[in-house]
Design a protein around this motif. Structure first.
Motif, short mmCIF file in Angstrom:
data_model
loop_
_atom_site.label_atom_id
_atom_site.label_comp_id
_atom_site.label_asym_id
_atom_site.label_seq_id
_atom_site.Cartn_x
_atom_site.Cartn_y
_atom_site.Cartn_z
N VAL A 29 0.34 12.04 -13.88
CA VAL A 29 -0.03 12.62 -12.61
C VAL A 29 1.03 11.76 -11.55
CG1 VAL A 29 -1.43 12.87 -10.56
CG2 VAL A 29 -2.41 12.82 -12.95
N VAL A 30 1.94 12.89 -10.72
CA VAL A 30 2.70 12.19 -9.72
C VAL A 30 2.35 12.86 -8.34
CG1 VAL A 30 5.04 12.32 -9.01
CG2 VAL A 30 4.56 12.31 -11.34
N ASN A 65 0.45 16.09 -1.46
CA ASN A 65 0.96 17.00 -2.68
C ASN A 65 0.50 16.61 -4.13
OD1 ASN A 65 2.06 18.71 -0.59
ND2 ASN A 65 3.61 16.83 -0.52
N ARG A 66 0.00 17.22 -4.88
CA ARG A 66 -0.30 17.01 -6.36
C ARG A 66 0.88 17.76 -7.07
NH1 ARG A 66 -0.54 17.09 -11.11
NH2 ARG A 66 -2.54 16.85 -12.20
N GLU A 159 13.34 14.49 -2.44
CA GLU A 159 12.44 13.64 -2.93
C GLU A 159 13.16 12.34 -3.74
OE1 GLU A 159 9.43 15.45 -5.34
OE2 GLU A 159 8.83 16.71 -3.43
N ASN A 160 12.57 11.19 -3.84
CA ASN A 160 12.92 10.04 -4.63
C ASN A 160 14.69 9.94 -4.29
OD1 ASN A 160 12.82 7.91 -6.55
ND2 ASN A 160 12.90 9.56 -8.21
N GLY A 202 4.22 7.03 -8.35
CA GLY A 202 4.21 7.62 -9.73
C GLY A 202 5.71 8.25 -10.25
N TYR A 203 6.41 8.12 -9.28
CA TYR A 203 7.87 8.88 -9.48
C TYR A 203 8.51 8.52 -10.96
CZ TYR A 203 10.15 4.58 -8.07
OH TYR A 203 10.63 3.37 -8.13
#
Length: 369
Positions: A29-30, A65-66, A159-160, A202-203
Motif C-alpha cells: 500500500v502506497v 490519496n490511495r 511525486e517523490n 511507502g514510496y
C-alpha cells in the motif's frame, strides 16, 4: 430532521463508493498526502449574486490519496487512478457568504506520463453564514447550512522528487449548491489557483504497475428498476420543503469494459409542485394555472454509465412526455454515482436538474435483472 438523515446517508454512500475489497489487496500500500494553498475568484455565473463578489477568496485543500497498481483489472484500464478523501477550507471574503468547510470523496486520473492529474470530487459542505431573512438576507446563494459540493482539479504533479516529497500546481473549480433542498439556491462557483506539496508514504515499497490484457467485453441487455427519494423546495422562498419520489424502469446494454448505455422511462411524484401549483393559481391566475393540474410527471430518457469497478458514474438525459404544470424546461438531466453491492442490487446518489438549474438530490435503491 430530514436534512440530517440525508447528510448521514450521503456520507455513508460516499464511504461505500470509495471502499475497496481489502481481502483482494495483495500489493504493498502506497499513500500520498497533499496540502495546497488556494487563491482565486468567484465566477459571476448568475447576475443575482454580483453583489456577493467583493474580493478574492482563499483557502486550504488537504487530500489523502490511495495509490493503485493494477490489482484489479479496472485500475489498469484507467491508467492506475488514485481514490481518496479531500478536505477544503475556503474563506469567500464576503461578509454575507462567510466561510465554508467541505469534505469529498475523489478519484484522480493521470495523463502524459502521469505528470498531468485530473481529479473529480463530490461531497458536502458546511456554510457558516447561510441565508437568514432577518440576519443575513443578502446571501441569496446558500439557503441552508449544509450544501452539496463538487470540484474539478487539474494539476501538474510530480511525486517523490526527494525522499517521497513532491509538489503540485494547477487550478480548481469548486461548486457549492444545496440542490434546491431549501431556497434560495443561486449557488457559487469558485475558480482557484492552487500550489502545494505532497508526500508519498511507502514510496520506497511501490510495486511495478500490473498490466492486464485488454480483451473484448460485453453483456446481454439487462433490465433495471430504481426507486429514488429526496427533499426539495421550489424557487419560491419560504414555500416549504417537500419529499419527492421517482420510479425508473430502464434497459442497459454493456458495450465494453468501461461503458453501458441506458434507455427507459420514469414516473416523478414531486410534492413541491403541488404547493407551487396552488401558489401560482392563487397569486398569479393570469399565468394560466388553475389549481386542478396533476403535479405528477412522466419522462423518457437515455443515458450512459461509466464503470469504475463496482462504482460507476451515471449520466442521463430525459424529456417529459407528460406534465400539466410547466416548471423549468421540457428537458432534464441526471448525473451521479452508483454503487453495486452484488450482481443484482445497487444504490445511487444522483442530482436531477434542468440544464444548470438543480431540482433535487435523490438517494436511490435499484434491482438489476
Amino acid at each position: 430532521m430530514n436534512k440530517w438523515i440525508i447528510v448521514f446517508l450521503c456520507l455513508a454512500f460516499a464511504k461505500a463508493s470509495l471502499a475497496q475489497e481489502s481481502e483482494n489487496i495483495k500489493l504493498p500500500v502506497v499513500r500520498n498526502f497533499e496540502a495546497s494553498y488556494l487563491y482565486g475568484t468567484i465566477l459571476e455565473h448568475n447576475p443575482d449574486i454580483a453583489h456577493l463578489i467583493t474580493d478574492h477568496p482563499s483557502g486550504v485543500m488537504l487530500r489523502y490519496n490511495r495509490k493503485t497498481y493494477g490489482e484489479k483489472e479496472w485500475e489498469s484500464r484507467y491508467n492506475y487512478p488514485d481514490w481518496g478523501i479531500t478536505a477544503v477550507y475556503q474563506d469567500l471574503k464576503n461578509l454575507y457568504l462567510g466561510e465554508v468547510y467541505s469534505a469529498y470523496g475523489h478519484y484522480n486520473f493521470y495523463f502524459f506520463n502521469r505528470n498531468l492529474e485530473l481529479s473529480l470530487g463530490t461531497g458536502l459542505a458546511y456554510i457558516n453564514r447561510p441565508f437568514d431573512p432577518v440576519t443575513n438576507a443578502r446571501n441569496n446563494a446558500y439557503g441552508s447550512r449544509i450544501t452539496s459540493s463538487t470540484y474539478l482539479l487539474v494539476d501538474y504533479k510530480r511525486e517523490n522528487i526527494y525522499r517521497g516529497i513532491g509538489f503540485q500546481a494547477g487550478f480548481t473549480i469548486v461548486h457549492y449548491s444545496n440542490a434546491n433542498v431549501k431556497a434560495p439556491n443561486n449557488s457559487t462557483n469558485s475558480w482557484l489557483f492552487n500550489v502545494g506539496l505532497n508526500y508519498s508514504l511507502g514510496y520506497d515499497k511501490a510495486p511495478a504497475y500490473k498490466k492486464w490484457e485488454k480483451t473484448p467485453y460485453s453483456e446481454k441487455i439487462s433490465f433495471n428498476a430504481v426507486a429514488r427519494i429526496g427533499v426539495n423546495e421550489s424557487d419560491v422562498r419560504g414555500s416549504g420543503q417537500y419529499p419527492f419520489y421517482t420510479f425508473s424502469f430502464y434497459a442497459d446494454k454493456r458495450i465494453g469494459f468501461k461503458s453501458s448505455l441506458h434507455a427507459g422511462t420514469e414516473v416523478m411524484i414531486s410534492e413541491f409542485l403541488k404547493e407551487y401549483r396552488d401558489y401560482q393559481a392563487n397569486s398569479y391566475p393570469e399565468n394560466g394555472i388553475t389549481g386542478d393540474e396533476n403535479f405528477q410527471r412522466v419522462g423518457v430518457f437515455i443515458g450512459h454509465e461509466l464503470h469504475l469497478g463496482k462504482t460507476s458514474v451515471v449520466t442521463q438525459f430525459g424529456y417529459y412526455v407528460y406534465r400539466q404544470i410547466e416548471f423549468e424546461t421540457s428537458n432534464y438531466n441526471r448525473i451521479g454515482l452508483q454503487r453495486r453491492f452484488n450482481e443484482h442490487v445497487f444504490a445511487s446518489l444522483t442530482l436531477k436538474s434542468h440544464g444548470a438549474a438543480a431540482e433535487g438530490v435523490s438517494l436511490g435503491i435499484g434491482y438489476r435483472l
